[in-house]
Design an enzyme around this catalytic site. Sequence first.
Site, PDB file in Angstrom:
ATOM      1  N   ASN A   1      25.165  15.364  12.143  1.00 15.63           N
ATOM      2  CA  ASN A   1      24.141  15.480  13.193  1.00 15.63           C
ATOM      3  C   ASN A   1      22.980  16.342  12.688  1.00 15.63           C
ATOM      4  O   ASN A   1      21.815  16.005  12.855  1.00 15.63           O
ATOM      5  CB  ASN A   1      24.717  16.123  14.460  1.00 15.63           C
ATOM      6  CG  ASN A   1      25.941  15.386  14.959  1.00 15.63           C
ATOM      7  OD1 ASN A   1      26.150  14.248  14.590  1.00 15.63           O
ATOM      8  ND2 ASN A   1      26.742  16.034  15.776  1.00 15.63           N
ATOM      9  N   ASP A   2      23.338  17.452  12.079  1.00 21.57           N
ATOM     10  CA  ASP A   2      22.287  18.322  11.551  1.00 21.57           C
ATOM     11  C   ASP A   2      21.827  17.883  10.168  1.00 21.57           C
ATOM     12  O   ASP A   2      20.648  18.002   9.842  1.00 21.57           O
ATOM     13  CB  ASP A   2      22.769  19.775  11.510  1.00 21.57           C
ATOM     14  CG  ASP A   2      22.641  20.417  12.876  1.00 21.57           C
ATOM     15  OD1 ASP A   2      21.581  20.249  13.502  1.00 21.57           O
ATOM     16  OD2 ASP A   2      23.599  21.063  13.332  1.00 21.57           O
TER      17      ASP A   2
ATOM     18  N   CYS B   1      32.617  15.861  10.528  1.00 27.05           N
ATOM     19  CA  CYS B   1      32.805  16.052  11.970  1.00 27.05           C
ATOM     20  C   CYS B   1      31.546  15.719  12.771  1.00 27.05           C
ATOM     21  O   CYS B   1      31.513  15.919  13.981  1.00 27.05           O
ATOM     22  CB  CYS B   1      33.281  17.466  12.277  1.00 27.05           C
ATOM     23  SG  CYS B   1      32.112  18.723  11.799  1.00 27.05           S
TER      24      CYS B   1
ATOM     25  N   ARG C   1      16.731  16.343  16.483  1.00 26.25           N
ATOM     26  CA  ARG C   1      17.801  15.523  17.052  1.00 26.25           C
ATOM     27  C   ARG C   1      17.732  15.379  18.564  1.00 26.25           C
ATOM     28  O   ARG C   1      18.433  14.553  19.134  1.00 26.25           O
ATOM     29  CB  ARG C   1      19.177  16.045  16.609  1.00 26.25           C
ATOM     30  CG  ARG C   1      19.501  17.429  17.079  1.00 26.25           C
ATOM     31  CD  ARG C   1      20.706  17.999  16.336  1.00 26.25           C
ATOM     32  NE  ARG C   1      21.958  17.821  17.045  1.00 26.25           N
ATOM     33  CZ  ARG C   1      23.098  18.405  16.696  1.00 26.25           C
ATOM     34  NH1 ARG C   1      23.158  19.171  15.635  1.00 26.25           N
ATOM     35  NH2 ARG C   1      24.179  18.223  17.394  1.00 26.25           N
TER      36      ARG C   1
ATOM     37  N   ARG D   1      35.430  26.589  14.912  1.00 21.14           N
ATOM     38  CA  ARG D   1      34.129  26.901  14.326  1.00 21.14           C
ATOM     39  C   ARG D   1      33.556  28.135  15.001  1.00 21.14           C
ATOM     40  O   ARG D   1      33.585  28.250  16.226  1.00 21.14           O
ATOM     41  CB  ARG D   1      33.166  25.726  14.489  1.00 21.14           C
ATOM     42  CG  ARG D   1      31.845  26.003  13.768  1.00 21.14           C
ATOM     43  CD  ARG D   1      30.905  24.836  13.829  1.00 21.14           C
ATOM     44  NE  ARG D   1      30.396  24.615  15.164  1.00 21.14           N
ATOM     45  CZ  ARG D   1      29.599  23.597  15.493  1.00 21.14           C
ATOM     46  NH1 ARG D   1      29.255  22.708  14.580  1.00 21.14           N
ATOM     47  NH2 ARG D   1      29.168  23.464  16.712  1.00 21.14           N
TER      48      ARG D   1
ATOM     49  N   ARG E   1      34.041  23.483  19.110  1.00 19.65           N
ATOM     50  CA  ARG E   1      32.710  24.105  19.231  1.00 19.65           C
ATOM     51  C   ARG E   1      32.818  25.294  20.185  1.00 19.65           C
ATOM     52  O   ARG E   1      32.674  25.144  21.396  1.00 19.65           O
ATOM     53  CB  ARG E   1      31.704  23.098  19.792  1.00 19.65           C
ATOM     54  CG  ARG E   1      31.314  21.974  18.838  1.00 19.65           C
ATOM     55  CD  ARG E   1      30.218  21.123  19.458  1.00 19.65           C
ATOM     56  NE  ARG E   1      29.578  20.233  18.512  1.00 19.65           N
ATOM     57  CZ  ARG E   1      29.921  18.952  18.338  1.00 19.65           C
ATOM     58  NH1 ARG E   1      30.890  18.415  19.045  1.00 19.65           N
ATOM     59  NH2 ARG E   1      29.277  18.205  17.468  1.00 19.65           N
TER      60      ARG E   1
ATOM     61  N   HIS F   1      23.458  17.940  22.496  1.00 14.60           N
ATOM     62  CA  HIS F   1      24.777  18.380  22.941  1.00 14.60           C
ATOM     63  C   HIS F   1      25.128  17.862  24.321  1.00 14.60           C
ATOM     64  O   HIS F   1      26.291  17.756  24.680  1.00 14.60           O
ATOM     65  CB  HIS F   1      24.918  19.893  22.789  1.00 14.60           C
ATOM     66  CG  HIS F   1      25.051  20.251  21.342  1.00 14.60           C
ATOM     67  ND1 HIS F   1      23.958  20.491  20.561  1.00 14.60           N
ATOM     68  CD2 HIS F   1      26.124  20.269  20.529  1.00 14.60           C
ATOM     69  CE1 HIS F   1      24.372  20.684  19.328  1.00 14.60           C
ATOM     70  NE2 HIS F   1      25.671  20.557  19.275  1.00 14.60           N
TER      71      HIS F   1
ATOM     72  N   GLU G   1      25.711  20.923   6.353  1.00 15.23           N
ATOM     73  CA  GLU G   1      24.769  20.303   7.299  1.00 15.23           C
ATOM     74  C   GLU G   1      23.313  20.635   6.976  1.00 15.23           C
ATOM     75  O   GLU G   1      22.408  20.300   7.717  1.00 15.23           O
ATOM     76  CB  GLU G   1      25.119  20.671   8.738  1.00 15.23           C
ATOM     77  CG  GLU G   1      25.299  22.141   9.018  1.00 15.23           C
ATOM     78  CD  GLU G   1      25.806  22.424  10.433  1.00 15.23           C
ATOM     79  OE1 GLU G   1      25.785  21.529  11.292  1.00 15.23           O
ATOM     80  OE2 GLU G   1      26.209  23.578  10.681  1.00 15.23           O
TER      81      GLU G   1
HETATM   82  C1  PEP Z   1      26.847  18.456  13.171  1.00 19.55           C
HETATM   83  O1  PEP Z   1      25.793  19.075  13.008  1.00 19.55           O
HETATM   84  O2  PEP Z   1      27.052  17.316  12.719  1.00 19.55           O
HETATM   85  C2  PEP Z   1      27.946  19.058  13.949  1.00 19.55           C
HETATM   86  C3  PEP Z   1      29.140  18.502  13.992  1.00 19.55           C
HETATM   87  O3  PEP Z   1      27.707  20.203  14.639  1.00 19.55           O
HETATM   88  P1  PEP Z   1      26.832  20.321  15.970  1.00 19.55           P
HETATM   89  O4  PEP Z   1      26.649  18.923  16.499  1.00 19.55           O
HETATM   90  O5  PEP Z   1      27.601  21.187  16.914  1.00 19.55           O
HETATM   91  O6  PEP Z   1      25.577  20.957  15.494  1.00 19.55           O
HETATM   92 MG    MG Z   2      25.618  21.163  13.371  1.00 16.83          MG
END
Ligand code: PEP
Ligand code: MG
Length: 599
Positions: free
Chosen positions: A468-469, A516, A479, A346, A310, A203, A445
């Site tokens: 991402n997840d 996203c 990650r 979210r 977020r 993040h 995710e």
């Molecule tokens: C993701 O996991 O791709 C996502 C958009 O959420 P975050 O990065 O906040 O976990």
């Molecule tokens: Mg996520």
Amino acid sequence: MVIKAKKKNLFLKGVGVSPGIAMGKIFILDSGKSNLDSCPIKLIDESSVSSEIDRFYAAVEESKKQLLRIKERVAPIGGGKEHTYILDAYLMMLDDEFIVDKTARIIKAKMINAEWALNKTLYKLQNILEKSKDEYLRERKRDINYIKNHILRNLTGKEQKDVSQMDEDSIMVAHDISPAETAQMVRSKVMGFANDMGGKTSHTAIMAKSLKIPAVLGLERITQLANMGDFIIINGTTGEVILNPNKKTIKEYQAKANEYKYFEKTLFKYSKLPAETKDGFRIEICANIELIEEIPSVLEYGSEGIGLYRTEFLYLNRASLPTEEEHFDAYREVLEKIAPYSATIRTLDIGGDKFLSNLNLAEEMNPALGLRAIRFCLKEIEIFKVQLRAILRASSYGKLRILFPMISGIEEIRRVKEILNEVKNELSKGGVAFDGDVEIGIMIEIPAAVAIADILAREVDFFSIGTNDLIQYSLAIDRVNEHVNYLYNPLHPAVLRLIKSVAEAAHRAGITIAMCGEMAGDPLYIPILLGFGLNELSMDPHSIPRVKKIIRSTTIKESRELLENIMKLATTDEIEDYIQTELAKQFPDEFPIANLSVH
Ligand code: PEP
Ligand code: MG
């Protein structure tokens, strides 16, 4: 402070997480942190006790003034207060009897200098916090350290070093900068930053991108090699870092920086154009935000709404949970500023690498697999309801959708809907207005959600793929772990198959399918995502013009063909080579940029 031998023209390679080239003098965060090294313990005689205590109180007062000045400097641009809460907490600590009066008592009782009396006071406290099982309390040790160093530097007359006080534009070098600290850079003079720790989709990386600060993470030992004031070049696009470059290297990178700026400028014209392929396929392009302050640039870069807000950043840098009114004010402001477009809000996605802040979370062996996101909300229903009430109330001030993170099964989404209905009923009974038809969606995710996407699709209005997840969980790669970054690749055939399967399930059910995760904003992947028939892509706002350019220069037919060929390939490398070659053919002028791939 230890001065390290100056390394000349030293090339290092980390992970480029936020594009652009920055060069300048290094500001090391946390450097010179404990001035006790240069300040031995001193016994004082009785006649000096009262002047020593006065000296200590004066240092505390000076620290307060400095913090107030910092607070003014980081005062938020758009009304959001999240950056300054931590400073209020520090100011409260400077008024804390336990810290201030106790130190004065120790000076008197032990007849020692103020620096060491303060150290004695805080040492015990830090020890207790360090041993605490509670992650939140352990994290507070860092805050105590910050305050201690502030007072110590005033006692020893050393200059205060703080991000917001940097008096010239600098490149910040640190072991690890938290997402919270990155958020505070919003008004600082940080031109770029380089960290030992971190990965592409941490993040901190996401924040750097949204604040448009070039950044390289995962350098492992930059803090060991660099000195305060050294010259550094960072290339946030490629992950290269050059410490104390020679004249030739500086010239070379100045040329690259100008080239990058030129690309950015020429791309900007695409921001106002629709994201439509040459054969008329329209895809919606939205932006991901963490802070309200980002909305003007979201609109400037041509976003058609917010695809991911977020909201966990509302919980950041503060000592207590946000109230319903604070949530409501934030959501209403977002909706008013993004109108006539809509915002996807979210619900709280705490956990993983996302701060600890004010929530009393127990220590977990595997935080990414633990009580994260919706799991936390379904356990702490009252905290969840506060947010839901505020979102629903805000829904009568603009267009919004609600997005629930980390859904892994049907029971979860059904329980979420029950709670949402309870909140709706409470609001109706109280005569509070809200949009009764507000759309709800879930993040896809977790691989389990992909496997049951057809059943989940019956429960909601839309899906948003969180790559991402999804990549983290499907390929088993933390990650934020720099050692396994090399395995993190959205072009892994397994990842592509997962996305294909979700997209097909959504299409069959007739619901909207969005993405996203960071993958959605990388030009390299756009033809693939078009081929999957995604309806909406939500990304870091600065990626929008380039993504629109790619979409406008291709056809859905070409994208489907490309995807069909890719899906036949067996390895990530083959897929990558294939897509690079095809892109070079299809977008000859853009291909060098595809090489400079944003992520
Ligand atoms: C993701 O996991 O791709 C996502 C958009 O959420 P975050 O990065 O906040 O976990
Ligand atoms: Mg996520």
